[in-house]
Write a protein that holds these residues in place. Structure first.
Motif, short mmCIF file in Angstrom:
data_model
loop_
_atom_site.label_atom_id
_atom_site.label_comp_id
_atom_site.label_asym_id
_atom_site.label_seq_id
_atom_site.Cartn_x
_atom_site.Cartn_y
_atom_site.Cartn_z
N PHE A 52 66.32 -43.62 8.06
CA PHE A 52 67.09 -42.56 8.71
C PHE A 52 68.50 -42.52 8.13
N GLY A 53 69.18 -41.39 8.34
CA GLY A 53 70.52 -41.22 7.81
C GLY A 53 71.61 -41.66 8.77
N GLY A 54 72.83 -41.28 8.44
CA GLY A 54 73.98 -41.60 9.27
C GLY A 54 74.96 -42.55 8.62
N GLN A 55 74.56 -43.19 7.51
CA GLN A 55 75.43 -44.20 6.89
C GLN A 55 76.72 -43.58 6.34
N SER A 56 76.63 -42.39 5.79
CA SER A 56 77.82 -41.74 5.23
C SER A 56 78.82 -41.40 6.33
N GLU A 57 78.34 -40.79 7.42
CA GLU A 57 79.24 -40.45 8.52
C GLU A 57 79.86 -41.71 9.12
N GLU A 58 79.06 -42.76 9.26
CA GLU A 58 79.59 -43.99 9.82
C GLU A 58 80.68 -44.59 8.94
N LEU A 59 80.48 -44.56 7.63
CA LEU A 59 81.50 -45.07 6.71
C LEU A 59 82.78 -44.23 6.82
N LEU A 60 82.62 -42.91 6.89
CA LEU A 60 83.80 -42.05 7.04
C LEU A 60 84.54 -42.39 8.33
N GLY A 61 83.80 -42.70 9.38
CA GLY A 61 84.44 -43.09 10.63
C GLY A 61 85.27 -44.36 10.47
N ARG A 62 84.75 -45.33 9.74
CA ARG A 62 85.51 -46.57 9.52
C ARG A 62 86.73 -46.31 8.65
N LEU A 64 88.43 -43.43 8.36
CA LEU A 64 89.41 -42.70 9.16
C LEU A 64 90.12 -43.63 10.13
N ALA A 65 89.36 -44.55 10.74
CA ALA A 65 89.95 -45.48 11.72
C ALA A 65 90.97 -46.40 11.07
N GLN A 66 90.76 -46.74 9.79
CA GLN A 66 91.66 -47.66 9.10
C GLN A 66 92.78 -46.94 8.34
N ARG A 67 92.83 -45.63 8.45
CA ARG A 67 93.88 -44.85 7.77
C ARG A 67 94.57 -43.96 8.79
N PRO A 68 95.44 -44.52 9.63
CA PRO A 68 96.12 -43.72 10.66
C PRO A 68 96.85 -42.53 10.02
N GLY A 69 96.63 -41.35 10.61
CA GLY A 69 97.29 -40.15 10.13
C GLY A 69 96.52 -39.37 9.09
N VAL A 70 95.50 -39.98 8.49
CA VAL A 70 94.79 -39.28 7.41
C VAL A 70 93.93 -38.14 7.94
N GLY A 114 84.21 -40.72 14.70
CA GLY A 114 85.35 -40.97 15.57
C GLY A 114 86.33 -39.81 15.60
N ILE A 115 85.80 -38.59 15.55
CA ILE A 115 86.65 -37.39 15.54
C ILE A 115 86.27 -36.51 16.73
N ASP A 116 87.14 -35.55 17.04
CA ASP A 116 86.85 -34.68 18.18
C ASP A 116 86.39 -33.29 17.77
N HIS A 117 86.40 -33.00 16.46
CA HIS A 117 85.88 -31.72 16.01
C HIS A 117 85.48 -31.80 14.55
N ILE A 118 84.53 -30.96 14.19
CA ILE A 118 84.06 -30.84 12.80
C ILE A 118 84.64 -29.54 12.25
N ASP A 119 85.34 -29.62 11.12
CA ASP A 119 86.04 -28.44 10.62
C ASP A 119 85.10 -27.37 10.09
N LEU A 120 84.03 -27.79 9.43
CA LEU A 120 83.03 -26.85 8.92
C LEU A 120 81.66 -27.45 9.15
N TYR A 121 80.84 -26.74 9.90
CA TYR A 121 79.52 -27.26 10.26
C TYR A 121 78.45 -26.44 9.55
#
Length: 315
Positions: A52-62, A64-70, A114-121
């Protein structure tokens, strides 16, 4: 740093491309003026032991969490429609574009990143087993709730794109304003199947270009613009779908222009895509810093009228 018309493809981040390398590429991209990051809820199920997928989104979440303001500097594009429902279920048994599937996918993608909106779906594919008005209404509801911004359609036939647009207008919900398909400087023979990952309508045609050119608010994104390294690597032969005299002539011209400018052929291809009419946003799936640097160079490269005319001359 000015924004570049280039999306960073995160498809293999967290699977084939390890976390350290993925983070470095993301940092490099943002530092050079990159804004759009493209992923999908199904990336990359074929490389995951889970199936199953999800690994890319999970990595992006990590990341983003480690880059405050990005998060304020980047825009996130992700997709729904192709995640397998069971191991080895692709492509017959996938989530599709029904209301329940979209609701679940939006929630899951937001949580993973870990975001509250997706800019382009993106609707990753056209689901003809689901009434289109159901799909469009679901996107519209999430747009109204603020969980998604714009809506895009990937690998859709143009007549279906236009129908979706009309349905959205009739329903009074957000209309799609972006198309994503495969495109590059080399062109395949007409009606050759199997060269676009079995997506029958997954290739930009003259009709696609004309459609987007006459819809000023629309964007055209191109995946696999560098043909998986075939412009540079001898161990990545060009697919037989491109085996025709036009390819020979185009490669000769591409090599000539690249030599004249002192850049790689891939850099010229990116410049050709970004600076064309309509301008096209290439999605670059780099795995090394030098690959991404060459693409960024192309996004900033102005080919000028003479070189573009030479590259575009009839085959």
């Amino acid at each position: 740093m000015s924004e570049i018309n280039l999306a960073l493809g995160a498809m293999e981040f967290g699977t084939r491309i390890d976390e350290k390398t993925s983070f470095a590429l993301l940092d490099q991209y943002v530092a050079e003026g990159g804004v759009w990051i493209d992923t999908a809820d199904c990336y990359a199920f074929w490389q995951s032991e889970s199936g199953f997928g999800g690994q890319s989104e999970e990595l992006l979440g990590r990341w983003l969490a480690q880059r405050p303001g990005v998060r304020e500097k980047v825009r996130i594009a992700t997709k729904v429609g192709w995640e397998p429902l069971v191991v080895d279920g692709f492509p017959e048994q996938t989530e599709g574009l029904g209301t329940a599937a979209i609701d679940a996918a939006v929630e899951t993608s937001l949580r993973r990143m870990g975001i509250d909106h997706i800019d382009l779906y993106w609707a990753h594919r056209d689901d003809r087993n689901t009434p289109m008005d159901e799909t469009i209404a679901a996107f519209g509801r999430h747009h109204a709730a603020g969980t998604i911004g714009r809506v895009g359609l990937s690998n859709w036939a143009l007549w279906r794109v236009e129908r979706a647009r009309g349905l959205a207008a009739n329903l009074g919900v957000v209309e799609p304003t972006a198309i994503q398909s495969r495109y590059s400087y080399l062109q395949p023979r007409p009606f050759v199947r199997g060269h676009v990952h079995d997506h029958r309508f997954g290739w930009v045609t003259d009709e696609t270009l004309d459609y987007v050119e006459n819809q000023p608010a629309w964007d055209l994104w191109a995946y696999t613009p560098l043909m998986s390294g075939s412009y540079e690597r001898e161990d990545r032969p060009i697919h037989q779908a491109f085996d025709h005299p036009g390819t020979t002539r185009r490669l000769e011209t591409l090599s000539k222009v690249a030599a004249e400018l002192g850049v790689s052929r891939s850099t010229v291809v990116v410049a050709w895509l970004c600076g064309g009419t309509p301008p096209i946003r290439p999605i670059i799936g780099a795995s090394r810093r030098e690959q991404l640097a060459a693409a960024i160079e192309g996004a900033r490269l102005d080919l000028g009228t003479d070189l573009r005319t030479e590259l575009d001359r009839p085959w």
